[in-house]
Design a protein around this motif. Structure first.
Motif, mmCIF file in Angstrom:
data_model
loop_
_atom_site.group_PDB
_atom_site.id
_atom_site.type_symbol
_atom_site.label_atom_id
_atom_site.label_comp_id
_atom_site.label_asym_id
_atom_site.label_seq_id
_atom_site.Cartn_x
_atom_site.Cartn_y
_atom_site.Cartn_z
ATOM 1 N N ASP A 158 0.826 -1.209 0.000
ATOM 2 C CA ASP A 158 0.000 0.000 0.000
ATOM 3 C C ASP A 158 0.861 1.259 0.000
ATOM 4 N N VAL A 161 2.374 1.886 -3.396
ATOM 5 C CA VAL A 161 1.355 2.355 -4.345
ATOM 6 C C VAL A 161 1.212 3.876 -4.259
ATOM 7 N N ASN A 162 1.347 4.423 -3.070
ATOM 8 C CA ASN A 162 1.265 5.881 -2.934
ATOM 9 C C ASN A 162 2.363 6.596 -3.729
ATOM 10 N N LEU A 200 -2.187 -2.187 -11.988
ATOM 11 C CA LEU A 200 -2.190 -1.800 -10.579
ATOM 12 C C LEU A 200 -2.636 -2.960 -9.692
ATOM 13 N N GLN A 203 -5.598 -3.868 -3.388
ATOM 14 C CA GLN A 203 -5.051 -3.595 -2.064
ATOM 15 C C GLN A 203 -5.945 -4.266 -1.028
ATOM 16 N N THR A 282 -3.695 4.894 2.880
ATOM 17 C CA THR A 282 -3.978 4.496 1.502
ATOM 18 C C THR A 282 -4.815 5.578 0.833
ATOM 19 N N VAL A 288 -5.431 6.405 -7.285
ATOM 20 C CA VAL A 288 -4.267 5.633 -7.704
ATOM 21 C C VAL A 288 -4.254 5.467 -9.223
ATOM 22 N N ASN A 291 -3.342 8.731 -10.869
ATOM 23 C CA ASN A 291 -1.913 9.010 -10.737
ATOM 24 C C ASN A 291 -1.088 8.233 -11.752
ATOM 25 N N LYS A 292 -1.443 6.977 -11.966
ATOM 26 C CA LYS A 292 -0.702 6.179 -12.948
ATOM 27 C C LYS A 292 -0.831 6.811 -14.332
#
Length: 386
Positions: A158, A161-162, A200, A203, A282, A288, A291-292
């Motif tokens: 987690d 991932v941030n 991705l 989680q 998270t 998420v 962001n990717k």
């Protein structure tokens, strides 16, 4: 389903570096992996006739080899390991006119003309994924970091991932696809996620929830082995590591070391937080995902989402703030110099920026980009551009 997680020494390292094999004259990808690996084996008399070299591995495509370290206790040890292996590889490639480069994609070689390694698991992958599988002419860097107990696996995932957009922006090096500028910093990021179970990670709040997911994947026939879960960040139970697979191919050993140090420091920082009884925040999955995409599209110019409240910041600004915060961690791990090399990437520019600059200086000739990538890998990031 019970999945045993091997306990590793906390924050030990392993690095995997995928390299492209190219013709020294034309710059085109060449299907020379079998020939190269045979030559490597001949130089290693301790290996059996059909035994794979422990640090130079075959990959999906015959235009690719992968360098793999042993278990390392520091980033400098991992870099030295890769440097030795690279020298071994060059003793096989130099005499046959094959050069090496690393970027997320090759700038102009056509994806549809690349040959697949003759191995059952690769044939199965291509048969299942069809056109998408045949397009996986992509290269990356993977960093494993050891965890001393299974309870850390999901929280550390987690935490990484941030920082997904940070790693993506710093490593982005695939602006070109089949000779065309895609407008993206990382075409690889969006291509690789087309494979089943790639992209991705999900989680989960606990290891037991991850175990249930894996059982579902086996029950429904999605996977035949845990390794077929190809998340951008994933636990590797057999090794006792979390594996950061976000990064596009990095063109120099210095950059590989920088990314390894950044990964190791973050994992160690998360581990200390957990040991102290803390928790790791998270973000919602839609943040998420956004962001990717932003990091793949805009690279170092991405404005990224930092938390569940929607706070935003330029990715390079947050990278520099994070480097400052991690300096004491780096000092304790012995990787201060390598962590400082992350800032050099920010100052020098990521791979996609350097490639576009070379192309512009040569009236769009992508052969010059390939020549520069070859030079960078051989002589380092400060080598003069072609």
């Amino acid at each position: 389903m019970k999945i045993d997680f091997t306990s590793s020494q906390q924050s030990t390292l392993g690095v995997e570096w995928e390299l492209a094999l190219v013709d020294a004259t034309t710059g085109e990808l060449v299907p020379a992996a079998a020939q190269v690996l045979d030559a490597v084996r001949r130089e290693s008399p301790e290996l059996l006739a059909d035994e794979e070299h422990p640090h130079i591995k075959q990959e999906l495509l015959l235009n690719t080899v992968e360098l793999v370290t042993g278990v390392c206790h520091s980033v400098s040890e991992a870099k030295a390991d890769l440097a030795r292996t690279l020298q071994t590889l060059r003793r096989a490639t130099d005499p046959i006119g094959v050069e090496l480069l690393c970027a997320g994609t090759h700038p102009f070689s056509h994806t549809g003309q690349q040959q697949v390694t003759d191995k059952e698991r690769y044939a199965k992958l291509i048969d299942r994924t069809q056109w998408w599988g045949s397009q996986m002419v992509i290269y990356g860097v993977h960093v494993h970091v050891g965890l001393d107990r299974v309870e850390k696996a999901m929280p550390v995932l987690d935490g990484l991932v941030n920082y997904f957009p940070h790693f993506q922006a710093l490593s982005a090096s695939s602006p070109y696809w089949n000779g065309e500028d895609t407008g993206y910093a990382s075409q690889r990021a969006l291509m690789f996620q087309q494979l089943p179970t790639a992209g991705l990670p999900f989680q989960f709040p606990s290891w037991s929830e991850y175990e249930k997911y894996v059982q579902d994947m086996f029950t429904t026939g999605v996977i035949d082995a845990i390794s077929e879960i190809r998340w951008d960040i994933r636990p590797v139970p057999a090794l006792g590591t979390v594996e950061m697979r976000v990064c596009d191919g990095l063109s120099t050993l210095e950059e590989v070391g920088a990314i390894a140090a950044f990964t190791q420091c973050l994992v160690e920082d998360f581990s200390r937080t957990l040991d102290a009884g803390g928790s790791i925040p998270t973000m919602p999955p839609w943040h998420v995902q956004e962001n990717k995409w932003r990091a793949a599209r805009y690279g170092m110019d991405a404005i990224i989402i930092l938390d569940a409240a929607g706070k935003e910041q330029l990715v390079t600004e947050h990278v520099l703030e994070t480097l400052n915060r991690l300096e004491p961690v780096a000092a304790s791990l012995g990787c201060s110099d390598e962590l400082a090399d992350v800032e050099k990437i920010v100052r020098r520019g990521a791979g996609y920026q350097r490639q576009r600059a070379v192309a512009k200086a040569h009236d769009g000739d992508l052969r010059a980009v390939v020549s520069d990538l070859i030079t960078q890998l051989r002589n380092g990031p400060d080598a003069p551009t072609v």
